[in-house]
Design a protein around this motif. Structure first.
Motif, PDB file in Angstrom:
ATOM      1  N   SER A 127       0.860  -1.179   0.000  1.00 21.36           N
ATOM      2  CA  SER A 127       0.000   0.000   0.000  1.00 21.36           C
ATOM      3  C   SER A 127       0.895   1.228   0.000  1.00 21.36           C
ATOM      4  CB  SER A 127      -0.910   0.005   1.230  1.00 21.36           C
ATOM      5  OG  SER A 127      -1.776   1.133   1.201  1.00 21.36           O
ATOM      6  N   SER A 128       0.389   2.340  -0.502  1.00 20.38           N
ATOM      7  CA  SER A 128       1.196   3.557  -0.556  1.00 20.38           C
ATOM      8  C   SER A 128       1.462   4.080   0.844  1.00 20.38           C
ATOM      9  CB  SER A 128       0.482   4.624  -1.395  1.00 20.38           C
ATOM     10  OG  SER A 128      -0.689   5.071  -0.742  1.00 20.38           O
ATOM     11  N   MET A 129       2.564   4.815   0.996  1.00 20.16           N
ATOM     12  CA  MET A 129       2.917   5.365   2.294  1.00 20.16           C
ATOM     13  C   MET A 129       1.871   6.372   2.772  1.00 20.16           C
ATOM     14  SD  MET A 129       4.865   5.291   4.860  1.00 20.16           S
ATOM     15  CE  MET A 129       6.265   4.341   4.243  1.00 20.16           C
ATOM     16  N   SER A 130       1.309   7.153   1.855  1.00 19.93           N
ATOM     17  CA  SER A 130       0.294   8.126   2.257  1.00 19.93           C
ATOM     18  C   SER A 130      -0.952   7.420   2.765  1.00 19.93           C
ATOM     19  CB  SER A 130      -0.051   9.059   1.092  1.00 19.93           C
ATOM     20  OG  SER A 130      -0.576   8.320  -0.005  1.00 19.93           O
ATOM     21  N   ALA A 131      -1.324   6.292   2.145  1.00 21.57           N
ATOM     22  CA  ALA A 131      -2.486   5.531   2.606  1.00 21.57           C
ATOM     23  C   ALA A 131      -2.220   4.916   3.977  1.00 21.57           C
ATOM     24  CB  ALA A 131      -2.851   4.444   1.592  1.00 21.57           C
TER      25      ALA A 131
END
Length: 251
Positions: A127-131
């Protein structure tokens, strides 16, 4: 499929050779993962990076914004571990002692330590770091209460893998860079599978707690420095990748 992350991104049409060289220069100057450097420089989006990592490492992707996470999953991993390692617990199977953990920068040694802290066998997903940051803020600092703080020691072996030396140093496989590319540490090229927990002493718990606090301070300073670099780039004072290239040239 496995391979070098930069080559995969080139083959997918996300970046070209020039951008890869600039990113490697920045990575060498400022440290960190190649993928995160590419995102920070604006050369790749988080979604493009996740797709490339999925191709490289053979891991599934998860949309943290579109799922509901149970209290059982949250209680399997302390919030300090989530913040330190950039991970988030997605789902847990207590009977089989399995914990699905989302990560944006999968690293075998890091996952070993997370498995030891949770005392569950890990199934990593991407998953993306921002998510992940949004999920941590929502579930641990929002309406839901985070679990009690627990710490542990890293594994000394991985099932089906070559035993690691004890104590195992944090290391990442070397990238075979071309002659015109600067040397840099990059993501591992092998598929990352299930990571099982192991037994370890608790003597270093207090030291690990201090290290976590120090890392938080260093990470905050790093984000502030990166924000300053972005501001200089937005104002046209420096070009993207220029600071890394200048730093490398002076060595």
């Amino acid at each position: 499929m496995s391979g070098k992350l930069g080559d995969i991104l080139i083959s997918q049409g996300v970046i070209d050779e020039e951008k890869l060289i600039a990113a490697l220069s920045d990575q060498r100057a400022f440290g960190g993962k190649l993928g995160r450097t590419l995102v920070d420089l604006g050369y790749a989006s988080e979604d493009q990076l996740m797709r490339a990592l999925s191709t490289q490492l053979g891991l599934d992707m998860v949309d943290l914004d579109g799922i509901e996470v149970s209290d059982d999953a949250l209680s399997a991993l302390p919030v300090d571990a989530c913040e330190r390692y950039g991970v988030f617990p997605v789902r847990v199977d207590k009977k089989q002692r399995l914990l699905w953990v989302a990560t944006a920068e999968p690293d075998r040694q890091m996952l070993q330590e997370v498995a030891q802290i949770a005392q569950y066998t890990l199934e990593p997903v991407l998953s993306s770091m921002s998510a992940i940051d949004r999920a941590v803020r929502h579930y641990y600092f929002g309406e839901k209460t985070g679990p009690k703080h627990r710490l542990g020691e890293p594994l000394k072996t991985i099932p089906g893998d070559i035993p690691l030396a004890a104590p195992a140093p944090r290391s990442v496989p070397n990238r075979s860079a071309d002659d015109d590319m600067p040397e840099a540490v990059v993501e591992p090229e092998h598929v990352i599978g299930t990571i099982a927990p192991g037994d370890g002493p608790d003597a270093l718990t207090e030291l690990k707690t201090l290290i976590i606090r120090l890392e938080k301070t260093v990470n905050a300073q790093s984000r502030a420095f990166r924000a300053l670099v972005d501001l200089l780039q937005d104002k046209g004072i420096v070009r993207r990748g220029e600071l890394g290239q200048r730093t490398s040239a002076k060595k």
